[in-house]
Design an enzyme around this catalytic site. Structure first.
Site, short mmCIF file in Angstrom:
data_model
loop_
_atom_site.label_atom_id
_atom_site.label_comp_id
_atom_site.label_asym_id
_atom_site.label_seq_id
_atom_site.Cartn_x
_atom_site.Cartn_y
_atom_site.Cartn_z
N HIS A 382 0.46 -1.19 -0.17
CA HIS A 382 -0.04 -0.06 0.04
C HIS A 382 0.92 1.33 -0.03
O HIS A 382 0.61 2.59 0.41
CB HIS A 382 -0.68 0.03 1.21
N SER A 461 14.73 15.14 -20.79
CA SER A 461 13.67 16.13 -20.86
C SER A 461 14.09 17.19 -21.85
O SER A 461 15.13 17.48 -21.80
CB SER A 461 13.23 16.70 -19.56
#
Length: 616
Positions: A382, A461
């Protein structure tokens, strides 16, 4: 005649109709268009500092998007291997970018070298992220396609098949949906790397960049969206695709071939609508991989509509050039899948090409499982700290899952069965899903810097120089969405489309292996993360304290109260855990056993599992 391509769309004349809108060259051209318009907008904005351009310079810029086949090759060369050339008595050289939009920026510099615009090179792509260009370029091409091809084709279909006195409810719905598509307003973004225009505002704070962004997007004919992350979330795309899918459902399914193509189209439109509005954190590149298939979905729709209108198609005379293809399987990624075309029999293609590609992943994972069998790491459930494992054990789990399904696939293709096609499709879909699971896990490990990517000098990028993007994991994940959408259709009714589905699945396997090959383990970060979470020992403590000789009434609650209270406001340390142990009403031997346990040694059978030595 060409009938061996994995892409049906590129095997018939429909592909040529789509080329001006959905080919790689069309995307390159539209990106150049947006980059040119942006540069012109900067030059026309007072206070920016980009000088005004002469009419001659503006004409030169406006000519850039009209790229030739040779130009497409040059842009591709800049991206995949680098490019050098002599132009206007100057020699220019560009390194390999591994980044398609950065290649566009360098191409602009190449074409403008030796002109009066050389002094403006730094204003090209100023402050932008690649998605500013990609989204606007893609939307522009799609809008042109809808206006120039799709609506006209749908009109022709309706006029040919619908008598004025016998308009059905379905036909009335199609007309209304068609009108919605005519009036559809694309949204667009020009908001920088994370939707804040931070680079723009930092460099030139005196400019109202929000107003500039809004005006620029609206001048392109779109509605400006200022509430974005790195991507324009494409909720609007989902609305469009749902409308087109509904039209496909409402069209008369009286022709089996047309019906097959409409279903294929809708399986992809559903993927687009469900996947594209979703992105992990600010952005992951799986959306870009998915949207490279827009032309495939529209192609199947167009092909079906034309068949329903009475038109018939045969195979084209020659294969398209990769940059003119519509499907990534015939275009951008053709070199990765072309070996499948050698096999008219898909059993042979799967056995000879696909299974060895998956086996290469298994071999890699097996080697890493053994290499890192002893390296402890923090597990997460989780998203939170959980019982430790080892790096090798995590590799092993994926190796075994893939191995099990690959063996199953080998058995299926070796025998004849009425369910064979469905079982092959389902098994490959499961393999794809396992690889997707692996790709996402590694994406998260890279985010946490537990795994790092090797620096090859490639562009990560177009605006943030520090980044090395996990593009191969993202590409694998994106192709799983497309492959499995088609595979589930193959399993239920569309046996003829196994070739295309396996093509996408081969891309999944090859890309994830490329991603794995570019990674290394960051042992320092992995060990530090484990050290910083001693609370994972609470499970061991409460389990040990359940033994009757300790006489503890509710060990779970005891540890829950201690760990969750201590973590409020300050970190829980090993020292605090030891203080807790010292105050327990248990014997000395029990305390010593608990104190000797550390996160690094609380590993259960992780090492044994990693080494695949379950007999020990």
């Amino acid at each position: 005649m060409v009938n061996d391509l994995l892409s049906i769309i590129d095997s018939c004349p429909i592909g040529k109709i789509l080329q001006p809108y959905f080919s790689e060259r069309a995307l390159m051209s539209s990106r150049l268009f947006v980059e040119v318009e942006y540069l012109l907008a900067l030059s026309e904005t007072e206070g920016v500092g980009c000088r005004k351009f002469t009419e001659e310079e503006r004409t030169l810029l406006h000519a850039l998007p009209a790229i030739t086949a040779e130009d497409s090759e040059i842009i591709k060369a800049i991206e995949i291997k680098g490019y050098s050339a002599a132009i206007r008595n100057k020699t220019v050289s560009f390194p390999k970018t591994d980044h398609d939009v950065k290649a566009i920026e360098y191409f602009m510099q190449l074409r403008l070298t030796g002109t009066s615009l050389e002094d403006c090179f730094n204003w090209i792509h100023f402050g932008l992220t690649s998605e500013d260009i990609n989204h606007l370029a893609t939307s522009r091409n799609m809008k042109r396609f809808l206006d120039e091809v799709y609506i006209t084709t749908l009109n022709d279909k309706i006029e040919k098949t619908v008598a004025p006195t016998s308009v059905s409810n379905a036909q009335m719905q199609i007309v209304q949906l068609q009108d919605k598509i005519k009036r559809f307003k694309f949204t667009g973004k020009l908001m920088g790397a994370t939707g804040t225009l931070a680079a723009h505002r930092f460099a030139l704070p005196e400019i109202d960049w929000l107003a500039f962004s809004k005006k620029f997007v609206e001048n392109l004919g779109f509605e400006a969206n200022l509430y974005v992350t790195q991507i324009e979330q494409k909720d609007n795309y989902a609305k469009l695709f749902q409308s087109i899918a509904l039209i496909n459902e409402l069209l008369p399914h009286v022709d089996q071939e047309a019906n097959t193509y409409l279903r294929r189209a809708n399986s992809l439109f559903q993927v687009f609508a469900d996947k594209l509005p979703v992105s992990r954190l600010q952005r992951d590149l799986s959306d870009s991989t998915v949207q490279r298939n827009f032309g495939v979905a529209f192609g199947y729709s167009l092909l079906a509509i034309k068949i329903l209108s009475g038109e018939k198609y045969s195979a084209v005379e020659s294969k398209p050039q990769p940059f003119d293809a519509i499907s990534p399987l015939a275009g951008r990624y053709y070199k990765d899948v072309k070996e499948l075309e050698q096999f008219p029999d898909m059993n042979s293609a799967i056995a000879t090409v696909y299974i060895p590609a998956v086996a290469a992943i298994i071999s890699y994972l097996d080697a890493k499982a053994n290499e890192y069998a002893l390296l402890p790491m923090l597990a997460r459930t989780h998203g939170q700290a959980a019982t430790p494992t080892t790096v090798g054990k995590e590799y092993r789990v994926f190796a075994e899952r893939l191995s099990r399904e690959t063996k199953e696939l080998e058995k299926i293709i070796a025998i004849d069965s009425i369910l064979k096609n469905a079982e092959v499709a389902h098994t490959i879909a499961r393999i794809n899903t396992i690889i997707k699971d692996l790709a996402i896990d590694f994406w998260l490990y890279i985010k946490d810097e537990w795994i790092v990517q090797k620096n090859t000098g490639a562009v990560g990028s177009s605006t943030m120089p520090h980044k090395i993007n996990p593009i191969y994991f993202e590409n694998a994940e994106g192709n799983v969405y497309i492959a499995n959408a088609l595979l589930h259709r193959v399993a239920s009714y569309d046996a003829t489309n196994l070739r295309e589905s396996v093509g996408y699945s081969l891309l999944v396997a090859k890309n994830v292996l490329k991603g794995l090959d570019k990674t290394t383990i960051n042992e320092i970060k992995i060990v530090a993360a484990l050290y910083n979470h001693p609370e994972v020992l609470a499970e061991a403590y409460q389990t040990e304290l359940r033994k009757p000789e300790y006489g503890i009434a509710d060990p779970y609650k005891l540890l829950k109260d201690f760990t969750q209270t201590k973590k409020k406001g300050k970190p829980l340390t090993l020292e605090l855990l030891h203080e807790f142990v010292d105050n327990l009403p248990i014997n000395t031997a029990g305390k010593e056993k608990l104190r000797l346990l550390t996160p690094e040694t609380y590993l259960g059978y992780a090492t044994t599992i990693a080494k695949k030595d379950l007999t020990q």
